[in-house]
Design a protein around this motif. Structure first.
Motif, short mmCIF file in Angstrom:
data_model
loop_
_atom_site.label_atom_id
_atom_site.label_comp_id
_atom_site.label_asym_id
_atom_site.label_seq_id
_atom_site.Cartn_x
_atom_site.Cartn_y
_atom_site.Cartn_z
N THR A 106 0.72 -1.68 -0.13
CA THR A 106 0.45 0.23 -0.29
C THR A 106 0.79 1.20 0.10
OG1 THR A 106 -1.78 -1.04 1.29
CG2 THR A 106 -1.43 1.50 1.35
N GLY A 107 0.63 2.30 -0.81
CA GLY A 107 1.34 3.42 -1.25
C GLY A 107 2.36 3.37 -1.40
N LEU A 108 3.27 4.33 -1.75
CA LEU A 108 4.24 4.88 -2.59
C LEU A 108 4.80 3.97 -2.25
CD1 LEU A 108 5.33 6.02 -5.16
CD2 LEU A 108 5.79 8.19 -3.87
N GLN A 109 5.42 4.44 -0.72
CA GLN A 109 7.25 4.69 -0.45
C GLN A 109 6.87 2.86 -0.04
OE1 GLN A 109 9.54 6.34 -0.30
NE2 GLN A 109 10.56 4.41 -0.09
N ALA A 110 5.50 2.73 0.00
CA ALA A 110 5.85 0.67 -0.12
C ALA A 110 6.16 0.13 -0.97
CB ALA A 110 4.87 -0.15 0.35
N ALA A 111 5.50 0.89 -2.65
CA ALA A 111 6.29 0.02 -4.03
C ALA A 111 7.55 0.31 -4.44
CB ALA A 111 4.98 1.07 -4.85
N LEU A 112 8.52 1.48 -3.29
CA LEU A 112 9.20 1.35 -3.69
C LEU A 112 9.98 0.61 -2.82
CD1 LEU A 112 9.48 5.65 -3.79
CD2 LEU A 112 9.58 3.98 -5.69
N ASP A 113 10.01 0.80 -2.38
CA ASP A 113 10.71 -0.85 -1.26
C ASP A 113 10.38 -1.98 -1.50
OD1 ASP A 113 10.67 1.15 0.98
OD2 ASP A 113 9.18 0.82 1.90
N TYR A 114 9.80 -2.26 -2.54
CA TYR A 114 9.69 -3.61 -2.70
C TYR A 114 10.32 -4.01 -3.89
CZ TYR A 114 7.54 -7.67 -4.83
OH TYR A 114 7.33 -8.84 -5.78
N GLN A 115 10.51 -2.71 -4.64
CA GLN A 115 11.27 -2.98 -5.82
C GLN A 115 12.51 -2.67 -5.21
OE1 GLN A 115 13.91 -0.79 -7.00
NE2 GLN A 115 13.59 -0.75 -9.07
N GLN A 116 13.03 -1.66 -4.43
CA GLN A 116 14.26 -2.52 -4.09
C GLN A 116 14.95 -3.12 -3.04
OE1 GLN A 116 17.23 -0.36 -4.20
NE2 GLN A 116 15.67 0.23 -5.09
N ASN A 117 13.45 -4.12 -2.28
CA ASN A 117 13.60 -5.24 -2.23
C ASN A 117 13.68 -6.45 -2.81
OD1 ASN A 117 12.02 -8.02 -1.38
ND2 ASN A 117 13.56 -7.34 0.73
N ILE A 118 13.24 -6.88 -4.22
CA ILE A 118 14.18 -7.16 -4.96
C ILE A 118 15.06 -7.58 -5.91
CG2 ILE A 118 12.68 -8.46 -7.44
CD1 ILE A 118 11.43 -9.19 -4.56
N LEU A 119 15.20 -6.05 -6.04
CA LEU A 119 16.69 -5.69 -6.47
C LEU A 119 17.73 -6.52 -6.08
CD1 LEU A 119 18.55 -4.62 -8.76
CD2 LEU A 119 18.37 -2.29 -7.58
N THR A 120 17.53 -6.85 -4.30
CA THR A 120 18.83 -6.70 -3.71
C THR A 120 18.28 -8.37 -3.24
OG1 THR A 120 17.48 -6.56 -0.99
CG2 THR A 120 19.08 -5.34 -1.66
N LYS A 121 17.14 -9.01 -3.46
CA LYS A 121 17.03 -10.61 -4.02
C LYS A 121 17.43 -11.15 -5.06
CE LYS A 121 13.72 -12.93 -1.59
NZ LYS A 121 12.28 -12.90 -1.87
N ARG A 122 17.85 -10.11 -6.09
CA ARG A 122 17.60 -10.75 -8.09
C ARG A 122 18.54 -11.97 -7.47
NH1 ARG A 122 19.18 -6.65 -12.96
NH2 ARG A 122 17.75 -7.78 -14.20
N ALA A 123 20.32 -11.68 -7.49
CA ALA A 123 20.42 -12.38 -7.57
C ALA A 123 20.54 -14.20 -7.17
CB ALA A 123 22.11 -12.12 -7.23
N ALA A 124 19.97 -14.06 -6.08
CA ALA A 124 19.28 -15.72 -5.29
C ALA A 124 18.26 -15.93 -5.62
CB ALA A 124 19.14 -14.86 -3.65
N LEU A 125 17.48 -15.56 -7.11
CA LEU A 125 15.91 -16.01 -7.35
C LEU A 125 16.40 -16.89 -8.42
CD1 LEU A 125 14.02 -12.77 -7.79
CD2 LEU A 125 13.69 -14.13 -5.85
#
Ligand code: JCF
Length: 325
Positions: A263-282
């Motif tokens: 919910t909300g702009l910041q949570a969406a930006l946080d999600y993008q950053q979170n997946i970016l940090t997880k990317r190599a492990a996916l």
């Protein structure tokens, strides 16, 4: 004691259950060898009683003869492409454009997911049975790849539970990295074609005219949207895209486990950053995340922008007081 038909149905139910556990819940419930044993028994009964074979039997996944070419399929509901955002400012501008367009009393809620780097497909189920599958093509017309899609074990041949009359599922066929590396190692050893990346490997595998070749490729599928639906009351309850995806899971369709409701702009930006940090492990390649307004009524109100040419712009004059004669 059981009739052959009863034993067949029991085996199909057991194999469907184990598939669901493995592909949808990511929670294997049986060792591969035991699974293969059940499959072999089913195959032997069907060889003895061919009249008992049904289209949703797992033995029918690799049935079709090679095609000379693919048929065309027109999508009842167009398969959309997505506009891009490249940084937080772009995303904030996207958020603001929507907020300016429909007055929202509170923050936008989003369905957030990794953007899988594979091939978009549409799969049609009628009375719960897989009847047709097609590539995205130009969004309006795609290629009929039904026989190839049936070889992908993650894709159910029959939906479970209280199924809709018609359900079109959109999702991504992709090749997980482990399968991609193993396939390329084998290809190098045997002098077969080596693929440059998992996306090309998935595309190449789905474009095979011989389904027996597709069946040898380690393909996976995650559903991410719904196309045409008929008599799907289960989907219509509630107004949340995220909840619709949970309903697809209940029917036996795999959905990416990284999908979140935020919910909300910041949570969406946080999600993008979170997946970016997880990317190599996916275990699969992604090229970003997809954020969708979760409320279906708001999606409807916001609509689509037909992809206006990027190379032309209308440079408007200020509104002119109309001369009244
Ligand atoms: C509407 C739309 C179009 C393309 C998409 C592509 C992906 C993807 N590549 O994962 C996910 C989605 O939810 C999509 N959704």
């Amino acid at each position: 004691n059981q009739t052959p038909q009863q034993r067949l149905q029991q085996l199909k139910d057991q194999l469907a259950y184990h598939n669901h556990q493995y592909y949808v819940l990511d929670n294997p419930s049986i060792p591969d060898a035991d699974y293969d044993q059940l499959f072999l028994e089913l195959k032997q009964i069907e060889q003895q009683y061919p009249e008992l074979i049904t289209s949703d039997s797992p033995t029918q996944r690799v049935g079709a003869a090679p095609l000379s070419k693919f048929g065309q399929v027109s999508h009842q509901v167009a398969m959309l492409s997505l506009d891009n955002a490249f940084d937080a400012d772009d995303f904030a501008a996207f958020y603001k454009r929507m907020a300016d367009r429909i007055d929202v009393s509170k923050d936008f809620e989003f369905c957030a997911e990794p953007k899988l780097d594979g091939l978009a497909v549409s799969i049609r189920y009628e009375q719960g049975l897989l009847v047709q599958a097609a590539t995205r093509g130009d969004g309006f017309t795609g290629e009929d790849i039904t026989a190839n899609i049936k070889t992908i074990r993650a894709i159910p041949l029959k939906l479970q539970g209280d199924v809709p009359a018609v359900l079109e599922v959109r999702g991504e066929v992709f090749m997980p990295l482990a399968g991609f590396e193993a396939m390329n190692d084998k290809a190098r050893a045997s002098g077969d074609k080596v693929f440059a990346n998992p996306r090309n490997a998935a595309a190449g595998s789905l474009r095979q005219l011989d389904p027996k070749i597709t069946a040898t490729r380690p393909l996976m599928f995650y559903a991410y949207a719904v196309g045409a639906v008929e008599d799907a009351t289960q989907l219509l309850n509630g107004n949340s895209h995220y909840q619709r995806l949970q309903q697809l899971k209940a029917w036996g369709l795999p959905v990416c486990p990284e999908i979140r409701h935020v919910t909300g702009l910041q949570a969406a930006l946080d999600y993008q950053q979170n997946i970016l940090t997880k990317r190599a492990a996916l275990p699969y390649e992604i090229d970003g995340v997809v954020l969708k307004v979760d409320d279906l009524a708001q999606q409807q109100a916001l609509g689509f922008v037909a992809r206006a040419p990027r190379w032309a712009i209308a440079f408007k004059f200020p509104a002119q007081e109309k001369t009244t004669t």
